[in-house]
Design a protein around this motif. Structure first.
Motif, PDB file in Angstrom:
ATOM      1  N   ILE A 276       0.712  -1.202   0.097  1.00  0.00           N
ATOM      2  CA  ILE A 276       0.085  -0.119   0.061  1.00  0.00           C
ATOM      3  C   ILE A 276       0.707   1.186   0.050  1.00  0.00           C
ATOM      4  O   ILE A 276       1.950   1.332   0.892  1.00  0.00           O
ATOM      5  CB  ILE A 276      -0.935   0.172   1.400  1.00  0.00           C
ATOM      6  CG1 ILE A 276      -1.676  -1.180   1.349  1.00  0.00           C
ATOM      7  CG2 ILE A 276      -1.857   1.362   1.214  1.00  0.00           C
ATOM      8  CD1 ILE A 276      -2.597  -1.635   2.886  1.00  0.00           C
ATOM      9  N   VAL A 277       0.490   2.188  -0.925  1.00  0.00           N
ATOM     10  CA  VAL A 277       1.414   3.472  -1.105  1.00  0.00           C
ATOM     11  C   VAL A 277       0.636   4.415  -0.934  1.00  0.00           C
ATOM     12  O   VAL A 277      -0.482   4.711  -1.789  1.00  0.00           O
ATOM     13  CB  VAL A 277       2.115   3.359  -2.169  1.00  0.00           C
ATOM     14  CG1 VAL A 277       2.880   4.908  -2.133  1.00  0.00           C
ATOM     15  CG2 VAL A 277       2.972   2.058  -2.467  1.00  0.00           C
ATOM     16  N   PHE A 278       0.594   5.308   0.152  1.00  0.00           N
ATOM     17  CA  PHE A 278      -0.419   6.604   0.460  1.00  0.00           C
ATOM     18  C   PHE A 278       0.172   7.812  -0.247  1.00  0.00           C
ATOM     19  O   PHE A 278       1.439   7.906  -0.404  1.00  0.00           O
ATOM     20  CB  PHE A 278      -0.739   6.670   1.786  1.00  0.00           C
ATOM     21  CG  PHE A 278      -1.710   5.984   2.429  1.00  0.00           C
ATOM     22  CD1 PHE A 278      -2.950   6.275   2.200  1.00  0.00           C
ATOM     23  CD2 PHE A 278      -1.295   4.653   2.944  1.00  0.00           C
ATOM     24  CE1 PHE A 278      -4.028   5.414   2.846  1.00  0.00           C
ATOM     25  CE2 PHE A 278      -2.426   3.797   3.656  1.00  0.00           C
ATOM     26  CZ  PHE A 278      -3.802   4.298   3.393  1.00  0.00           C
ATOM     27  N   VAL A 310      -2.248   1.788  -4.707  1.00  0.00           N
ATOM     28  CA  VAL A 310      -1.599   2.920  -4.651  1.00  0.00           C
ATOM     29  C   VAL A 310      -2.401   4.211  -4.987  1.00  0.00           C
ATOM     30  O   VAL A 310      -3.461   4.115  -5.640  1.00  0.00           O
ATOM     31  CB  VAL A 310      -0.568   3.201  -5.864  1.00  0.00           C
ATOM     32  CG1 VAL A 310       0.352   4.565  -5.876  1.00  0.00           C
ATOM     33  CG2 VAL A 310       0.345   1.926  -5.890  1.00  0.00           C
ATOM     34  N   HIS A 311      -2.367   5.164  -4.074  1.00  0.00           N
ATOM     35  CA  HIS A 311      -3.270   6.319  -3.935  1.00  0.00           C
ATOM     36  C   HIS A 311      -3.499   7.031  -5.361  1.00  0.00           C
ATOM     37  O   HIS A 311      -2.518   7.054  -6.130  1.00  0.00           O
ATOM     38  CB  HIS A 311      -3.065   7.207  -2.990  1.00  0.00           C
ATOM     39  CG  HIS A 311      -4.085   8.354  -2.741  1.00  0.00           C
ATOM     40  ND1 HIS A 311      -4.150   9.550  -3.326  1.00  0.00           N
ATOM     41  CD2 HIS A 311      -5.366   8.343  -1.934  1.00  0.00           C
ATOM     42  CE1 HIS A 311      -5.128   9.939  -3.054  1.00  0.00           C
ATOM     43  NE2 HIS A 311      -5.660   9.642  -1.944  1.00  0.00           N
ATOM     44  N   THR A 412      -9.371   6.001  -0.423  1.00  0.00           N
ATOM     45  CA  THR A 412      -9.596   6.104   0.994  1.00  0.00           C
ATOM     46  C   THR A 412      -8.929   4.836   1.785  1.00  0.00           C
ATOM     47  O   THR A 412      -8.845   3.954   1.340  1.00  0.00           O
ATOM     48  CB  THR A 412     -10.961   6.388   1.153  1.00  0.00           C
ATOM     49  OG1 THR A 412     -11.756   5.114   1.282  1.00  0.00           O
ATOM     50  CG2 THR A 412     -11.459   7.435   0.686  1.00  0.00           C
ATOM     51  N   GLU A 413      -8.741   5.353   3.183  1.00  0.00           N
ATOM     52  CA  GLU A 413      -8.377   4.190   4.036  1.00  0.00           C
ATOM     53  C   GLU A 413      -9.086   2.986   3.903  1.00  0.00           C
ATOM     54  O   GLU A 413      -8.827   1.917   3.751  1.00  0.00           O
ATOM     55  CB  GLU A 413      -7.912   4.758   5.236  1.00  0.00           C
ATOM     56  CG  GLU A 413      -6.643   5.615   5.478  1.00  0.00           C
ATOM     57  CD  GLU A 413      -6.549   5.780   6.845  1.00  0.00           C
ATOM     58  OE1 GLU A 413      -7.050   5.169   7.991  1.00  0.00           O
ATOM     59  OE2 GLU A 413      -5.710   6.827   7.173  1.00  0.00           O
ATOM     60  N   GLY A 434       3.879   8.630   5.150  1.00  0.00           N
ATOM     61  CA  GLY A 434       4.575   9.606   6.098  1.00  0.00           C
ATOM     62  C   GLY A 434       3.997   9.754   7.554  1.00  0.00           C
ATOM     63  O   GLY A 434       4.367  10.585   8.408  1.00  0.00           O
ATOM     64  N   SER A 435       2.843   9.085   7.832  1.00  0.00           N
ATOM     65  CA  SER A 435       2.000   9.275   9.098  1.00  0.00           C
ATOM     66  C   SER A 435       2.247   8.105  10.077  1.00  0.00           C
ATOM     67  O   SER A 435       1.662   7.054   9.680  1.00  0.00           O
ATOM     68  CB  SER A 435       0.653   9.985   8.874  1.00  0.00           C
ATOM     69  OG  SER A 435      -0.111   9.595  10.003  1.00  0.00           O
TER      70      SER A 435
END
Length: 501
Positions: A276-278, A310-311, A412-413, A434-435
């Motif tokens: 998963i890539v945000f 991927v977002h 979305t998540e 990054g979160s």
């Protein structure tokens, strides 16, 4: 070094490795031919040529190995933990000493590039070092009962003779990850290696013999067909443990067999790891991690990234950058210095990968790079990136076990968690963001046994390896790994202070 010198050095490595490895069964401390004298061929997937002929164990050989393990069990269990520890540590030292032999054997019979094979020597050997240290740390407990009328004492004892059925993709590490904790716990062992890659296992068992592990404690029975060999062993009441790494359907069938004899099991089964890539991820690191975890072992790993979510805001850029990275790689014989990606282990496995990609293409998917079988000798398939896929496409939902990266965008998540958890598999996952809040949030929602955060590497001898749902039962490695080979016994003592109360 000139090309001719490099060729000579490479051939010397090959000759020395093949000269070291036995070709027979090892039962009760002796190398011997299979009953009936049958053998089977071991192929080099880079050329399709025969590397060696290995003894093909018959059912009676399996029972002989179980008899040897059963007869050696009491003495091995009674051995001082320090003695077991030192023998396992000696095996670690010997494997490291023979790193050239083991790396070369793995490249020859499995196909992985030589640099990756050396990495597996380090990884596989580490299980021996780790569990040599755990052998002297098997503890129980002493505590009063809540009512105060008893003293509760627990001790841990070895489960007993254990059968290991290992896969072809990590020939050394899959053997050491099972045998090391079993020996540390005081269990005797029988190893049935994959028929595609038995040479590495035979070499490892030779190491066990060389360092002085007693007869009957480690036995190896390669065979071209597993079921006729392992079935009678599983049905025998002397067997107390089965550990299997392989496909989910085979694991489920083995669990049913074991149920009839109440054999304790550990199952490390299929995987379909989401990556998963945000939108807040470091894209450079995410692309490199995707490259590493997708193409390690040519993608032939149960914890390899299997489906990429991927977002949508960065999906096109990520896809193009990953495709560019894949195009830079050299596909070839793993023994060649310039090779980045070796062959697929067999023609059948390569055909399975190609059929999945071809089906996706026929349904409208776009192949950004790769996607075609190589001509000529060897079982090669290029690193492949596929986009324009639905989340329900077979290439996304099924385990690929090859160098193919299918990419699906998300918004979305909740959407991506739904994609990830809508699978019977739950071995590993990879998350780039990054979160730290998001990472912790998803860690509690994703149905996986292992999660790599901003990393493409999670396997380590000191960490528990295993999954949930149809990806398996139990854990290998870490403090938890030795517990798979121990039974807890409880002793209840009358309160020693009762007369004073």
């Amino acid at each position: 070094m000139s090309s001719s010198q490099a060729d000579t050095a490479r051939q010397t490595l090959i000759d020395e490795a093949l000269a070291y490895v036995p070709r027979q069964l090892f039962i009760n401390g002796a190398w011997r031919d299979a009953a009936g004298g049958k053998t089977f061929d071991v192929l080099n997937p880079a050329t399709g040529e025969v590397l060696a002929q290995v003894a093909d164990a018959a059912p009676e050989d399996g029972i002989a190995a179980l008899t040897a393990a059963s007869e050696a069990q009491d003495e091995w269990a009674a051995a001082a933990p320090r003695k077991r520890s030192e023998l396992i540590r000696a095996a670690f030292d010997r494997v490291v000493e023979l790193k050239d032999v083991f790396a070369t054997l793995m490249t020859l019979e499995m196909g992985k590039p030589l640099t990756e094979a050396y990495g597996e020597v380090t990884y596989g050997a580490e299980f021996l070092r780790w569990f040599s240290e755990e052998a002297v740390r098997i503890n129980g407990r002493y505590t009063p009962s809540p009512e105060g009328n008893l003293r509760i004492l627990t001790l841990k004892r070895p489960v007993g003779p254990a059968l290991f059925i290992t896969p072809w993709n990590f020939p050394l590490a899959m053997a050491t990850r099972k045998i090391a904790p079993a020996l540390a716990a005081g269990c005797t062992t029988i190893l049935k290696p994959a028929h595609l890659t038995p040479l590495t296992s035979l070499a490892f068992v030779k190491v066990c013999e060389e360092v002085g592990i007693p007869a009957g404690v480690v036995n190896v029975i390669p065979a071209s067909q597993a079921r006729p060999l392992t079935g009678p062993i599983i049905q025998d009441r002397r067997l107390r443990k089965l550990s299997f790494t392989g496909s989910t359907p085979v694991g489920m069938a083995l669990m049913k067999e074991c149920a009839d004899n109440v054999v304790r099991t550990s199952m490390e089964l299929g995987g379909s790891a989401p990556f998963i890539v945000f939108e807040d991820a470091d894209l450079d690191k995410a692309v490199e991690a995707a490259h590493a975890t997708k193409l390690r072992n040519m993608g032939e790993a149960c914890n390899a990234a299997n489906r990429f979510y991927v977002h949508s805001s960065i999906a096109d850029e990520f896809s193009q950058r990953l495709a560019t990275r894949f195009k830079e790689l050299t596909v070839g014989d793993g023994m060649e210095e310039e090779t980045d990606i070796g062959p697929i282990v067999s023609d059948e496995q390569r055909d399975s990968i190609a059929e999945m990609v071809d089906k996706a293409r026929s349904e409208g998917a776009e192949v950004l790079t790769g996607g075609e079988k190589s001509d000529g000798a060897g079982f090669f398939y290029p690193p492949t990136v596929v986009t324009n896929l639905k989340a329900t496409a077979e290439l996304v939902t099924d385990e690929i076990f090859g160098p193919v990266a299918p990419i699906v965008p998300f918004e979305t998540e909740d959407e991506v968690v739904g994609y990830c958890n809508d699978s019977m598999f739950g071995l590993a996952g990879y998350l780039h963001t990054g979160s730290i809040d998001r990472a912790l949030r998803l860690a509690e929602r994703l149905e996986v046994g292992m999660l790599g955060i901003n990393s493409g590497t999670i396997s380590n001898a000191a960490a528990p390896f295993g999954g949930v749902k149809h990806s398996g039962v139990g854990r290998e490695g870490g403090f938890e790994g030795i517990e798979e080979y121990l039974e807890v016994m409880y002793l209840g003592f009358e309160d020693p202070f009762a007369s004073e109360k």
